[in-house]
Design an enzyme around this catalytic site. Sequence first.
Site, mmCIF file in Angstrom:
data_model
loop_
_atom_site.group_PDB
_atom_site.id
_atom_site.type_symbol
_atom_site.label_atom_id
_atom_site.label_comp_id
_atom_site.label_asym_id
_atom_site.label_seq_id
_atom_site.Cartn_x
_atom_site.Cartn_y
_atom_site.Cartn_z
ATOM 1 N N GLN A 135 -8.247 13.508 16.138
ATOM 2 C CA GLN A 135 -7.559 14.152 15.157
ATOM 3 C C GLN A 135 -8.364 14.982 14.275
ATOM 4 O OE1 GLN A 135 -3.918 11.628 14.427
ATOM 5 N NE2 GLN A 135 -3.477 14.071 14.373
ATOM 6 N N THR A 137 -10.148 8.780 11.554
ATOM 7 C CA THR A 137 -8.918 8.028 11.782
ATOM 8 C C THR A 137 -9.073 7.203 13.138
ATOM 9 O OG1 THR A 137 -7.887 9.421 13.568
ATOM 10 C CG2 THR A 137 -7.619 10.301 11.260
ATOM 11 N N THR A 138 -8.120 6.239 13.195
ATOM 12 C CA THR A 138 -7.819 5.302 14.440
ATOM 13 C C THR A 138 -6.978 6.073 15.623
ATOM 14 O OG1 THR A 138 -8.500 3.645 12.834
ATOM 15 C CG2 THR A 138 -7.744 2.756 14.902
ATOM 16 N N HIS A 139 -6.712 7.273 15.380
ATOM 17 C CA HIS A 139 -5.668 7.790 16.021
ATOM 18 C C HIS A 139 -6.388 8.457 17.246
ATOM 19 C CE1 HIS A 139 -3.677 8.685 12.033
ATOM 20 N NE2 HIS A 139 -3.710 7.416 12.284
ATOM 21 N N ASN A 140 -6.876 7.639 18.209
ATOM 22 C CA ASN A 140 -7.366 7.991 19.336
ATOM 23 C C ASN A 140 -6.429 8.296 20.333
ATOM 24 O OD1 ASN A 140 -10.582 7.352 18.991
ATOM 25 N ND2 ASN A 140 -9.504 5.494 18.315
#
Lengths: 589, 233
Positions: free
Chosen positions: A348, A516-519
């Site tokens: 992200q 972010t942890t939006h992998n």
Amino acid sequence: MAREEKRRDVVIVGLGWTGSILGMELTSEGLDVLALERGGDRDTVPDFQYPDVADELKYGVRYGFMQKPKNSTLTVRHNTDETALPYRHLGSFLPGDGVGGAGIHWNGHTWRPMKEELRLKSYVEEEFGADIIPDDMTIQDWGVTYEELEPYFDRFEYMCGISGQAGNINGKVIEGGNPFEAPRARDFPMPPLAQTLNGRMFKEAAEKMGLHPFPRPAANASEAYVNEYGMQLGPCNYCGFCERFGCLNYSKSSPQTCILDALKRRDNFSYRTHCEVLKVEKSEDGKTATGVTYWDEEAGEEVFQPADLVILAAYQLHNVHLMLLSDLGEPYDPATGEGVTGKNYAYQMTGGTSLFFEDINFNPFVGAGSNGYCIDDYAINQIDFAAEGFIGGSYISAAQYNGQPIRSMRLPGDVPKWGAGWKTGIKDWYGHSMSIGSHGSNMSYRDCYLALDPTYKDQHGRPLMQLTFDWKDNDIRMTQFMRRQIEPIAESMNPTSWASGYKKEGAQYDVRPYQTTHNVGGTIMGDDPKSSVLNRYLQCWDTHNVFAMGAGAFPQNIQYNPTGAVGALAYWAADAIRKDYLPNPRPLV
Amino acid sequence: MSTRDFKATRRQFMQGGAAGAALSTFARPLTAQEQAVPLDKYEAEYFEDAEWAFVMAATARLIPSDGDGPGAIDARVPVFIDRQMAGEFGQAATWYMEGPHDAGANPNFGYQSPLTPAEVYRGGIKAFDTWCQNELGGAFVDLDADNQDAALTALDSGDVPLDPELRDFFDLLLQNTKEGYFADPRYGGNHGMAAWVYIGFPGARANFLEWTDPSKDNVPYPLGPVSIAGERA
């Protein structure tokens, strides 16, 4: 020799959002469902109860609710010429572990992707021509459209209990909502959260510039709410302990607050904790799975769990790892572009501008996970990619999450980082700053992917997963475009000073600061088995009784936080399993 | 520490009438924290005597006591750091520490030292003291404040040559100092919640819905902090 357990109709790997949803949906069919969770059990009481959870050091800084790298991590490199090194302690992203997974420690930002994002490659080609897509960019369509997913977005939002303001109901634009969003069938189940001063100041400034601010869709309840499973949420009290914390107030939507107590009451559901799945086992002809092998931590032994249907519902990274370890799909090779498992990892692209006001006290500890105002005037469907020289977009927001002083101490650039000047600075500026952030898309590329590491092993002796990833010019141009939009808004608010932080040309991916942890990606969905791991129903092309949930299915990242799309896809896949697969198990496409 | 702001806003708060009952226990005396052993009598769990003296001296420069607000020593930051080093964090108990290690790798790949944070302190203090001796004519604790600041500035900017496995020493020291200053007092630092009082953070109160109302815009929150143990300051 592994111990063998009694056969189940369904085994679910991981008990977070998607595992819980699939548990509800498949037990509703009368199936005998078992979930295996590698972490511990968790519930609001005692794990999130006041006052113990209001502990910044334990949970915000030392990652009390997150995965422990000692037990599970991956290696990272920027390109295929480098040697990947382990992500030894957390920083850039924070996978959860334990029951509820990352669904307990998120902020609650719950978006739908734009309809253009779900068919991004086709949209770009139709609107701007295929030649604007860089050679190494590997964006694809999802294989499912917004219109098909709309009822499932709706169902997830009503199950979760989202506070927000619709901007487009069945094509009618609603004042105060996001005018650029795709049509939704009805409004959010609850009105927007209350807002804090910083958000209201941003709203006013954005309106003056002719932009279209709207309240962020929030999985933080603005009022009392009961969902379809009879689970109850209470109104958020703005405690300021949302991101990285479990909710002490039964306000933030999580598997615990929205699903699990209802699911646990079903006789045909059970779950086991501290059971890490090591491998999906396949039949001799390789066309179906026979179950999973897991490590029973308490017994200290391997267990084979036979099952007719295997649902991978772990976090994105762990689903990809498990598929690579289990020979599910052909591993992706960036040299040839062949293979699919591990392909199209994306992250992200974020940036932001901090504003300092000497005369304004924001009481920054008054916060909720997803309050704030946003604008989508620079969203993916609002930008002329050919003119601007990039593909992508961002939403822009001003929010106040918390004032926890270790992590949330924004200081002007002239304040030194230690010593007498720092001590003066924290007194002068704690409480006197706000920020405007850009949360944007990240495209997928030929050499950004997930594979098995040749060197490092996990505690079970399995190869760690290896991430190859770096920032690309396209996405840096996107974030610099957002900087040029945000800075005039910030200046128009007349702060005492302001400072920007956006990735610049040549920036390399850095695993240290939280991003972010939006992998996403790695188990991508699509309409062609040559270019995707999963078909449009999240079913493995090669192994029809294995379905994989989560953001691994995204062929590139969207400009939004992923949970809304993850939830909708879970309901979409569950519906296909219930209506189409169970009566006649087979490849659905 | 300032009480001026509090008096002004307390009046407004009482006039508003909301939650006035909470004020009745506002001045309850501190208990456990007041009885903490004086720092010069504190027996460190992890640090050896010379290391403890260094941590006392270094944190006293990173957050000095003079001027407004507590310093690291007033907040008992060294106690926090000692307990952290003796505990899970210092021992890297949850980190992936398997080899091979490449301690000199591109810093973008994060912590790559084979040493635990506690070991980095041990080695870092020794190496830094040797540098202070060679460049400034005395161990760090024996330097005057200006020379201590100069030495820490050199350490911060990478001008003190350290083996690659010790290169995160200053970042750890500074980060842990700020953690000990601002963390809940249960961890040994932030004594009397003085750092929270100083900046105006109310600690573990965790309930602020009425403070989203526009009538509270720019009104400083009037209540002092509470700790997780229920102490007030």
